[in-house]
Scaffold this motif. Structure first.
Motif, PDB file in Angstrom:
ATOM      1  N   GLU A 255       8.282  -5.620   7.592  1.00 50.46           N
ATOM      2  CA  GLU A 255       7.714  -4.433   7.019  1.00 50.46           C
ATOM      3  C   GLU A 255       8.831  -3.651   6.267  1.00 50.46           C
ATOM      4  OE1 GLU A 255       6.171   0.006   8.512  1.00 50.46           O
ATOM      5  OE2 GLU A 255       5.174  -1.629   9.104  1.00 50.46           O
ATOM      6  N   ARG A 256       8.785  -3.361   4.939  1.00 55.27           N
ATOM      7  CA  ARG A 256       9.680  -2.461   4.126  1.00 55.27           C
ATOM      8  C   ARG A 256       8.823  -1.169   3.596  1.00 55.27           C
ATOM      9  NH1 ARG A 256      14.838  -3.009   1.713  1.00 55.27           N
ATOM     10  NH2 ARG A 256      15.288  -0.922   0.773  1.00 55.27           N
ATOM     11  N   THR A 257       9.589  -0.311   3.562  1.00 51.93           N
ATOM     12  CA  THR A 257       8.896   1.119   3.059  1.00 51.93           C
ATOM     13  C   THR A 257      10.195   1.383   1.932  1.00 51.93           C
ATOM     14  OG1 THR A 257       8.015   1.807   4.832  1.00 51.93           O
ATOM     15  CG2 THR A 257       8.307   3.331   3.057  1.00 51.93           C
TER      16      THR A 257
ATOM     17  N   GLY B  99       0.967  -1.114  -0.169  1.00 49.64           N
ATOM     18  CA  GLY B  99       0.006  -0.010  -0.022  1.00 49.64           C
ATOM     19  C   GLY B  99       0.950   1.251  -0.314  1.00 49.64           C
ATOM     20  N   HIS B 100       0.271   2.429  -0.559  1.00 53.60           N
ATOM     21  CA  HIS B 100       1.033   3.638  -0.201  1.00 53.60           C
ATOM     22  C   HIS B 100       0.862   4.097   1.087  1.00 53.60           C
ATOM     23  CE1 HIS B 100       0.744   2.896  -4.590  1.00 53.60           C
ATOM     24  NE2 HIS B 100       1.849   3.993  -4.808  1.00 53.60           N
ATOM     25  N   GLY B 101       2.096   4.747   1.600  1.00 50.88           N
ATOM     26  CA  GLY B 101       2.232   5.403   2.793  1.00 50.88           C
ATOM     27  C   GLY B 101       3.354   5.059   3.351  1.00 50.88           C
ATOM     28  N   GLU B 102       3.847   5.636   4.278  1.00 45.07           N
ATOM     29  CA  GLU B 102       5.234   5.219   5.210  1.00 45.07           C
ATOM     30  C   GLU B 102       5.206   4.290   6.282  1.00 45.07           C
ATOM     31  OE1 GLU B 102       7.621   8.501   6.511  1.00 45.07           O
ATOM     32  OE2 GLU B 102       6.981   9.901   5.089  1.00 45.07           O
TER      33      GLU B 102
ATOM     34  N   ALA C 123      -0.487   3.447   9.123  1.00 40.84           N
ATOM     35  CA  ALA C 123      -1.191   4.593   8.491  1.00 40.84           C
ATOM     36  C   ALA C 123      -1.386   4.147   7.110  1.00 40.84           C
ATOM     37  CB  ALA C 123      -0.347   5.730   8.476  1.00 40.84           C
ATOM     38  N   VAL C 124      -1.045   2.754   6.653  1.00 42.89           N
ATOM     39  CA  VAL C 124      -1.135   2.527   5.212  1.00 42.89           C
ATOM     40  C   VAL C 124      -2.422   1.475   5.083  1.00 42.89           C
ATOM     41  CG1 VAL C 124       0.026   0.949   3.425  1.00 42.89           C
ATOM     42  CG2 VAL C 124       1.243   2.596   4.792  1.00 42.89           C
ATOM     43  N   THR C 125      -3.331   1.802   4.272  1.00 49.90           N
ATOM     44  CA  THR C 125      -4.191   0.904   3.764  1.00 49.90           C
ATOM     45  C   THR C 125      -3.707  -0.153   2.574  1.00 49.90           C
ATOM     46  OG1 THR C 125      -5.863   2.627   4.399  1.00 49.90           O
ATOM     47  CG2 THR C 125      -6.610   0.626   3.058  1.00 49.90           C
ATOM     48  N   PRO C 126      -3.773  -1.340   3.040  1.00 48.21           N
ATOM     49  CA  PRO C 126      -3.271  -2.163   1.850  1.00 48.21           C
ATOM     50  C   PRO C 126      -4.285  -2.172   0.552  1.00 48.21           C
ATOM     51  CG  PRO C 126      -3.619  -3.399   3.996  1.00 48.21           C
ATOM     52  CD  PRO C 126      -4.283  -2.187   4.157  1.00 48.21           C
ATOM     53  N   GLU C 127      -3.305  -2.116  -0.626  1.00 48.63           N
ATOM     54  CA  GLU C 127      -4.161  -1.880  -1.891  1.00 48.63           C
ATOM     55  C   GLU C 127      -4.058  -3.077  -2.476  1.00 48.63           C
ATOM     56  OE1 GLU C 127      -1.856   0.930  -3.795  1.00 48.63           O
ATOM     57  OE2 GLU C 127      -2.522   2.664  -2.468  1.00 48.63           O
ATOM     58  N   ARG C 128      -3.240  -4.298  -2.082  1.00 50.96           N
ATOM     59  CA  ARG C 128      -3.128  -5.327  -2.643  1.00 50.96           C
ATOM     60  C   ARG C 128      -2.549  -6.169  -1.721  1.00 50.96           C
ATOM     61  NH1 ARG C 128      -0.670  -2.702  -7.282  1.00 50.96           N
ATOM     62  NH2 ARG C 128       1.368  -3.121  -5.984  1.00 50.96           N
ATOM     63  N   ALA C 129      -3.168  -7.655  -1.528  1.00 47.75           N
ATOM     64  CA  ALA C 129      -2.941  -8.419  -0.642  1.00 47.75           C
ATOM     65  C   ALA C 129      -2.635 -10.072  -1.381  1.00 47.75           C
ATOM     66  CB  ALA C 129      -3.733  -8.695   0.635  1.00 47.75           C
TER      67      ALA C 129
ATOM     68  N   THR D 106      13.259   7.297 -10.726  1.00 50.35           N
ATOM     69  CA  THR D 106      13.255   8.889 -10.411  1.00 50.35           C
ATOM     70  C   THR D 106      13.421   9.022  -8.936  1.00 50.35           C
ATOM     71  OG1 THR D 106      10.810   8.901  -9.926  1.00 50.35           O
ATOM     72  CG2 THR D 106      11.623   9.071 -12.142  1.00 50.35           C
ATOM     73  N   LYS D 107      13.516  10.270  -8.502  1.00 50.88           N
ATOM     74  CA  LYS D 107      13.766  10.456  -6.857  1.00 50.88           C
ATOM     75  C   LYS D 107      12.477  11.076  -6.614  1.00 50.88           C
ATOM     76  CE  LYS D 107      18.492  11.049  -6.909  1.00 50.88           C
ATOM     77  NZ  LYS D 107      19.543  10.994  -5.618  1.00 50.88           N
ATOM     78  N   GLN D 108      11.151  10.690  -6.958  1.00 46.91           N
ATOM     79  CA  GLN D 108       9.954  11.029  -6.607  1.00 46.91           C
ATOM     80  C   GLN D 108       9.860  10.401  -5.436  1.00 46.91           C
ATOM     81  OE1 GLN D 108       6.833   9.976  -9.261  1.00 46.91           O
ATOM     82  NE2 GLN D 108       5.234  10.860  -7.714  1.00 46.91           N
ATOM     83  N   TYR D 109       9.363  11.069  -4.354  1.00 41.62           N
ATOM     84  CA  TYR D 109       8.844  10.506  -3.138  1.00 41.62           C
ATOM     85  C   TYR D 109       7.250  10.248  -3.137  1.00 41.62           C
ATOM     86  CZ  TYR D 109       9.140   9.100   2.026  1.00 41.62           C
ATOM     87  OH  TYR D 109       8.839   8.270   3.209  1.00 41.62           O
ATOM     88  N   ASP D 110       7.157   8.993  -3.094  1.00 42.08           N
ATOM     89  CA  ASP D 110       5.868   8.546  -2.961  1.00 42.08           C
ATOM     90  C   ASP D 110       5.581   7.038  -2.422  1.00 42.08           C
ATOM     91  OD1 ASP D 110       3.020   8.084  -3.406  1.00 42.08           O
ATOM     92  OD2 ASP D 110       3.100   7.637  -5.285  1.00 42.08           O
ATOM     93  N   PRO D 111       5.883   7.232  -1.202  1.00 44.20           N
ATOM     94  CA  PRO D 111       6.283   5.715  -0.364  1.00 44.20           C
ATOM     95  C   PRO D 111       5.407   4.605  -0.611  1.00 44.20           C
ATOM     96  CG  PRO D 111       5.741   7.369   1.119  1.00 44.20           C
ATOM     97  CD  PRO D 111       5.587   8.129  -0.308  1.00 44.20           C
ATOM     98  N   VAL D 112       5.944   3.484  -0.993  1.00 38.72           N
ATOM     99  CA  VAL D 112       5.117   2.461  -0.704  1.00 38.72           C
ATOM    100  C   VAL D 112       5.644   1.446   0.207  1.00 38.72           C
ATOM    101  CG1 VAL D 112       4.731   0.434  -2.246  1.00 38.72           C
ATOM    102  CG2 VAL D 112       5.099   2.554  -3.323  1.00 38.72           C
ATOM    103  N   THR D 113       4.650   0.586   0.968  1.00 36.04           N
ATOM    104  CA  THR D 113       5.128  -0.210   2.172  1.00 36.04           C
ATOM    105  C   THR D 113       4.623  -1.582   1.710  1.00 36.04           C
ATOM    106  OG1 THR D 113       5.141   1.554   3.772  1.00 36.04           O
ATOM    107  CG2 THR D 113       4.959  -0.647   4.603  1.00 36.04           C
ATOM    108  N   VAL D 114       5.500  -2.398   2.040  1.00 38.44           N
ATOM    109  CA  VAL D 114       5.238  -3.839   1.845  1.00 38.44           C
ATOM    110  C   VAL D 114       5.196  -4.576   3.284  1.00 38.44           C
ATOM    111  CG1 VAL D 114       6.058  -6.124   0.786  1.00 38.44           C
ATOM    112  CG2 VAL D 114       6.269  -4.032  -0.399  1.00 38.44           C
TER     113      VAL D 114
END
Length: 144
Positions: free
Chosen positions: A125-127, A48-51, A55-61, A103-111
């Protein structure tokens, strides 16, 4: 022979015949019985997206089961289980980047990974800084 003595002798002989095979050292020291043929390995992976996972809502599982045979909803369970076995269950080793150009765009993704790996409880957990860095990780495990 009195009737009582005959009855006692009959009961003693019957008990010896029935219980005799169960007596002895085999009953006192049984061979250890294997509880299972393999250690359980079943994981739930989310992205999911977030740090932080709180605070992250899973988008895929997806689910991944590696014992007794690879399976689950993971798109490549055989390869993912092989990677985990090869790394000894070290999820950080699987997160190494391959040097892809991102890219260096910061749009964190947490697994996140939760479950049991070879009989031991796992919570990982890894961001990643962005989706490109997650996808460039040298692992099939995170490709879902």
């Amino acid at each position: 022979m009195p009737k009582t003595a005959r009855l006692a002798a009959t009961l003693t002989l019957t008990a010896a015949a029935v219980c005799g095979p169960f007596a002895g050292p085999a009953l006192a020291d049984p061979a250890p019985v294997a509880k299972s043929l393999y250690a359980p390995s079943a994981l739930v992976l989310t992205v999911g997206h977030g740090e932080a996972s709180a605070a992250v809502t899973p988008e895929r599982a997806v689910t991944l089961s590696c014992a007794p045979k690879p399976g689950g909803t993971h798109p490549a369970p055989v390869d993912a289980c092989a990677e985990l076995r090869y790394s000894g269950g070290d999820f950080d080793a699987l997160s190494a980047n391959t040097g892809a150009m991102c890219t260096k765009q910061y749009d964190p993704v947490t697994v996140t990974v939760h479950g049991v790996w070879q009989g031991k409880r796992v919570a990982y957990e890894r961001t990643f800084a962005n989706e490109c860095l997650k996808d460039s990780a040298a692992s099939v495990l995170y490709s879902f």
